[in-house]
Design a protein around this motif. Structure first.
Motif, mmCIF file in Angstrom:
data_model
loop_
_atom_site.group_PDB
_atom_site.id
_atom_site.type_symbol
_atom_site.label_atom_id
_atom_site.label_comp_id
_atom_site.label_asym_id
_atom_site.label_seq_id
_atom_site.Cartn_x
_atom_site.Cartn_y
_atom_site.Cartn_z
ATOM 1 N N LEU A 278 0.843 -1.206 0.000
ATOM 2 C CA LEU A 278 0.000 0.000 0.000
ATOM 3 C C LEU A 278 0.875 1.251 0.000
ATOM 4 N N GLU A 300 2.796 6.642 -11.973
ATOM 5 C CA GLU A 300 1.782 5.884 -12.724
ATOM 6 C C GLU A 300 0.424 6.498 -12.457
ATOM 7 N N TYR A 301 -0.477 6.344 -13.399
ATOM 8 C CA TYR A 301 -1.852 6.756 -13.138
ATOM 9 C C TYR A 301 -2.390 5.943 -11.955
ATOM 10 N N LYS A 302 -3.165 6.607 -11.097
ATOM 11 C CA LYS A 302 -3.841 5.873 -10.017
ATOM 12 C C LYS A 302 -5.283 5.645 -10.481
ATOM 13 N N TYR A 303 -5.539 4.441 -10.942
ATOM 14 C CA TYR A 303 -6.863 4.109 -11.490
ATOM 15 C C TYR A 303 -7.862 3.958 -10.368
ATOM 16 N N ARG A 307 -8.880 -3.158 -6.582
ATOM 17 C CA ARG A 307 -7.598 -3.863 -6.611
ATOM 18 C C ARG A 307 -7.850 -5.336 -6.876
ATOM 19 N N ARG A 342 -8.285 -7.066 -2.519
ATOM 20 C CA ARG A 342 -7.330 -6.432 -1.599
ATOM 21 C C ARG A 342 -7.324 -7.152 -0.254
ATOM 22 N N GLU A 374 -5.519 -3.274 -11.208
ATOM 23 C CA GLU A 374 -6.762 -2.613 -10.828
ATOM 24 C C GLU A 374 -7.784 -2.919 -11.923
ATOM 25 N N PHE A 413 -0.141 -3.193 -12.976
ATOM 26 C CA PHE A 413 0.960 -2.310 -12.589
ATOM 27 C C PHE A 413 2.118 -3.026 -11.911
ATOM 28 N N ALA A 449 -0.478 -0.079 -16.712
ATOM 29 C CA ALA A 449 -0.762 1.243 -16.145
ATOM 30 C C ALA A 449 0.115 2.273 -16.850
ATOM 31 N N ASP A 509 -5.242 12.316 2.680
ATOM 32 C CA ASP A 509 -6.020 11.200 2.167
ATOM 33 C C ASP A 509 -7.477 11.274 2.625
ATOM 34 N N SER A 510 -8.314 10.531 1.919
ATOM 35 C CA SER A 510 -9.643 10.297 2.469
ATOM 36 C C SER A 510 -9.469 9.243 3.560
ATOM 37 N N ASP A 512 -11.072 5.756 5.668
ATOM 38 C CA ASP A 512 -12.007 4.634 5.589
ATOM 39 C C ASP A 512 -12.455 4.320 7.011
ATOM 40 N N GLU A 599 -15.795 5.114 2.865
ATOM 41 C CA GLU A 599 -14.766 6.101 2.566
ATOM 42 C C GLU A 599 -15.365 7.494 2.745
ATOM 43 N N LYS A 641 -12.894 -3.597 2.221
ATOM 44 C CA LYS A 641 -12.160 -3.479 3.487
ATOM 45 C C LYS A 641 -12.979 -4.044 4.634
HETATM 46 P P1 ATP Z 1 -7.298 4.263 -1.535
HETATM 47 O O1 ATP Z 1 -8.530 4.774 -0.916
HETATM 48 O O2 ATP Z 1 -6.369 5.340 -1.940
HETATM 49 O O3 ATP Z 1 -7.534 3.247 -2.589
HETATM 50 P P2 ATP Z 1 -6.174 2.140 -0.091
HETATM 51 O O4 ATP Z 1 -5.884 2.137 1.350
HETATM 52 O O5 ATP Z 1 -7.152 1.184 -0.630
HETATM 53 O O6 ATP Z 1 -6.581 3.605 -0.368
HETATM 54 P P3 ATP Z 1 -3.658 2.876 -1.056
HETATM 55 O O7 ATP Z 1 -2.396 2.172 -0.886
HETATM 56 O O8 ATP Z 1 -3.848 4.032 -0.199
HETATM 57 O O9 ATP Z 1 -4.860 1.881 -0.910
HETATM 58 O O10 ATP Z 1 -3.768 3.316 -2.576
HETATM 59 C C1 ATP Z 1 -3.385 2.405 -3.499
HETATM 60 C C2 ATP Z 1 -4.589 1.825 -4.191
HETATM 61 O O11 ATP Z 1 -4.755 2.459 -5.436
HETATM 62 C C3 ATP Z 1 -4.324 0.391 -4.489
HETATM 63 O O12 ATP Z 1 -4.853 -0.422 -3.478
HETATM 64 C C4 ATP Z 1 -4.987 0.155 -5.836
HETATM 65 O O13 ATP Z 1 -6.279 -0.367 -5.633
HETATM 66 C C5 ATP Z 1 -5.129 1.530 -6.443
HETATM 67 N N1 ATP Z 1 -4.275 1.774 -7.628
HETATM 68 C C6 ATP Z 1 -4.701 2.330 -8.781
HETATM 69 N N2 ATP Z 1 -3.714 2.480 -9.640
HETATM 70 C C7 ATP Z 1 -2.593 1.990 -9.067
HETATM 71 C C8 ATP Z 1 -1.232 1.882 -9.472
HETATM 72 N N3 ATP Z 1 -0.816 2.320 -10.651
HETATM 73 N N4 ATP Z 1 -0.364 1.330 -8.594
HETATM 74 C C9 ATP Z 1 -0.769 0.895 -7.388
HETATM 75 N N5 ATP Z 1 -2.045 0.977 -6.943
HETATM 76 C C10 ATP Z 1 -2.957 1.529 -7.765
#
Ligand code: ATP
Length: 674
Positions: A278, A300-303, A307, A342, A374, A413, A449, A509-510, A512, A599, A641
């Motif tokens: 994470l 990288e783009y955060k899609y 997960r 996840r 993702e 990714f 990604a 961050d937001s 959860d 969230e 979660k």
């Molecule tokens: P979030 O609410 O941000 O998803 P999270 O606690 O689930 O929080 P984080 O580690 O904070 O997880 O953010 C990473 C999440 O973003 C990963 O769990 C994945 O689902 C998503 N994601 C999207 N694109 C990517 C990427 N390129 N690399 C890694 N994670 C990515």
């Protein structure tokens, strides 16, 4: 310490099943202290005893210690609520349900209610004492009861266990003393409720296990382990468990080969999901640059989807997928595959469309892999990604390919395992090259990604803007080279940073959060709940600490859905492990079991005597105020979660401190350690 454990069970002989009472004795010792090192010592001494006398029971003992029946991916759940347990206690002890309910109202801990009920009951005959393996088997039986009359049969099975509990104890137990002592009924009931409430973190059990095994192995050779050996054993078990989180596999291997040879025998393997790596939140691109300094990184783009960890083994590979697969998965013509969330839950029945297409993206010489990716809703006409809300409308179980309305595209990714070998320790640059060599992208189905390796602030800013235009949440920035760029399973690592478009002006961050209670609606909202009480999770004390009331961000339809979902889990009073201010005017109208995670976004964080979040993290010098969210807004339900994966108190405290340091213009802090 040594004597307190040993003396209690002089009758437990080598080769005999571990008495459940012996485990409960250890639990009761653990319950009476908050000191982690002492807790660890109690646990490791006990596990050592199990190793010495009845190693065959080590697995079931560890499972009962971590309040689990099997690894998460096995999907085994007890499926019982408070009311079934109350019914079973009543019927076992001959007390009426009304009395049990009244006791629960007064005592607030069903475990103690069971002790109280038990101690007033004369013993007519002596059932055989419970054993650890017997309890594990009994609970497993309860978890697997399904079909007609399942509830009734579950109650019967609980009664069977409860009536054998404490069969060796004499006299009444004073529940006000020593937290009810080592009562078997208490811990059985708490296990059934899903919370042992010992302050015994899973990580502590893992370390205790390593200590116990290395000590036992040394003892067999007539010595004691050096501190260095103990540290090595702990590190070994931690690493192996993070790659292969399955005691079902690790414990037998450890007993057979010895703890120091675990890595040679237990590795990441297709079919056993590992906990994903994470990212840590950041609030500004400059913060990212400060963190990585002169080390290379990639963006990288955060899609914004779900997960997914895809595991695959080709039919002609010399390997097996260790997870039993549902029939639908066999459609992957060239091999077998499974998809995990996840949370390590099996998503294979949710994504049969991915499984059916998978083999078309896999190159011929790719024989086995574990892929981190993702899944994102895909607009087939416009050929672009759709918002997360679209993905949410997909059915979650037993999806038939022909019924799929919301198409998904898989954005890969990371690659963690390839052709029989775990590659998590390789640098990200190498893993990415292997990833790209092993698959063939297909528009709208499978893509890598989008990434950019530029290191300049302006380039990152432009890339962030592009990601937002492409309907992504922002960027993930990852260490690219060197040992630090390895994949760290189950860690929220500073080698992965996330920049979300919404953070840039907000608190970061937001969050959860877990829904603990609700307030009846007013005006238009009278038939539903109008506002909710939310909490973060404190893993150290195993408590939920309240952090805000929320009434914004819900559509009427969502409120209706939440009402019907939450009405099913109403409880009479707050659980004893809820931490909220006791002031009468601050109590919600109804309380819930801790089940749902939402969230939530917030404008900023402040201190308030009404909430308890982070109270134990030293944010308020007076120690009374907790942190609370100002202007919280509901974003979505986080189905992926579990409550104990909610934002932790420590993370909330860290966000608060960061915000404080920014407002005091010390510049953004770099977070290293939460
Ligand atoms: P979030 O609410 O941000 O998803 P999270 O606690 O689930 O929080 P984080 O580690 O904070 O997880 O953010 C990473 C999440 O973003 C990963 O769990 C994945 O689902 C998503 N994601 C999207 N694109 C990517 C990427 N390129 N690399 C890694 N994670 C990515």
């Amino acid at each position: 310490l040594k004597t307190s454990n040993k003396d209690a069970y002089p009758d437990w002989k080598a080769g005999e099943p571990v008495p459940y009472a012996a485990l409960c004795k250890t639990f009761s010792l653990v319950e009476l202290t908050t000191k982690r090192l002492i807790i660890m010592e109690y646990c490791s001494l006990f596990l050592r005893q199990v190793m010495r006398l009845t190693p065959d029971d080590l697995l079931s003992t560890v499972n009962l210690m971590i309040n689990k029946l099997a690894p998460d991916y096995a999907g085994i759940e007890l499926g019982i609520g408070e009311s079934l347990i109350m019914k079973a206690i009543g019927e076992t002890t001959g007390r009426s349900l009304a009395v049990i309910k009244q006791d629960q109202k007064e005592i607030g801990d069903l475990g103690l209610v069971a002790v109280k009920s038990r101690s007033t009951q004369p013993t007519m005959f002596k059932p055989r004492p419970l054993t650890v393996r017997g309890v594990h088997k009994g609970l497993m039986g309860i978890a697997t009861i399904t079909g007609n009359g399942a509830q009734g049969r579950k109650v019967d099975a609980i009664k069977k266990l409860l009536s054998a509990a404490d069969s060796n104890s004499t006299g009444k137990v004073d529940i006000t003393k020593d937290k009810g002592g080592p009562s078997e009924a208490k811990y059985l009931v708490r296990f059934l409720e899903g919370k042992l409430r010992l302050g015994l973190a899973e990580k502590t059990v893992l370390v205790s296990l390593a200590q116990a095994v290395i000590a036992h192995e040394a003892q067999v050779k007539g010595g004691t382990p050096s501190t260095c050996d103990v540290e090595k054993a702990e590190a070994m078990l931690k690493t192996v468990y993070s790659e292969l989180p399955s005691y079902d596999i690790i414990i037998p291997a450890m007993l057979k080969h010895g703890i120091m040879h675990l890595k040679e025998n237990c590795n990441l393997q297709p079919g056993i999901p590992l906990k994903p790596m994470l990212a840590k939140p950041t609030k500004a691109i400059t913060e990212v640059l400060d963190r990585f300094e002169d080390q290379t990184f990639t963006c990288e783009y955060k899609y914004d989807g779900e997960r997914a960890q895809i595991h695959y083994v080709a039919k002609d590979a010399n390997e097996e997928l260790s997870q039993a697969l549902p029939d639908s998965n066999k459609e992957a013509a060239k091999g077998v595959a499974a998809i995990f969330s996840r949370n390590s839950e099996d998503l294979s029945k949710k994504y049969p469309d991915i499984l059916a297409k998978l083999h078309t993206w896999v190159k011929d010489d790719t024989k086995s892999f574990v892929l981190d990716c993702e899944t994102v809703a895909w607009d087939v006409t416009e050929k672009k990604v759709l918002p997360f809300q679209q993905l949410m409308t997909r059915k979650k179980k037993d999806v038939k390919i022909e019924d799929v309305k919301v198409k998904v595209c898989v954005f890969a990714f990371d690659l963690l395992y390839l052709n029989g070998e775990a590659i998590v320790e390789k640098p990200l640059r190498e893993r990415r090259e292997l990833l790209m060599q092993s698959f063939t992208p297909t528009l709208g189905e499978f893509a890598f990604a989008t990434h950019m390796d530029g290191q300049e602030l302006e380039e990152i800013q432009t890339f962030l803007d592009e990601s937002v235009k492409a309907s992504c949440e922002g960027l993930m920035v990852k260490m690219l080279d060197g040992a630090e760029s390895g994949y760290e399973p189950s860690k929220r690592s500073r080698n992965w940073l996330k920049i979300k478009k919404d953070y840039l002006s907000g608190v970061g961050d937001s969050l959860d959060l877990v829904v603990l209670g609700a307030y009846y609606g007013k005006g238009k909202r009278t038939s539903v709940y109008g506002a909710f009480l939310l909490a973060c999770y404190n893993p150290n004390s195993d408590t939920y600490e309240t952090v805000c009331n929320i009434g914004t961000g819900f559509s009427e339809a969502v409120l209706e859905e939440l009402h019907s979902q939450l009405s099913e889990i109403v409880i009479d009073r707050p659980k004893p492990f809820y931490s909220h201010s006791s002031g009468g005017q601050h109590q919600p109208d109804v309380w819930f079991e801790p089940r749902y995670v939402w969230e939530v976004r917030t404008a900023d964080l402040t201190l308030s005597p009404r909430y308890k979040a982070g109270c134990k993290e030293g944010v308020d010098p007076g120690g009374e105020k907790g942190i609370s969210l100002r202007f919280p807004r509901f974003i979505k339900i986080r189905d992926d979660k579990k409550p104990d994966e909610a934002t932790s108190s420590r993370q909330v405290a860290e966000m608060y401190r960061k915000q404080e340091s920014v407002t005091k213009s010390k510049g953004p802090a770099v977070d290293d350690d939460f």
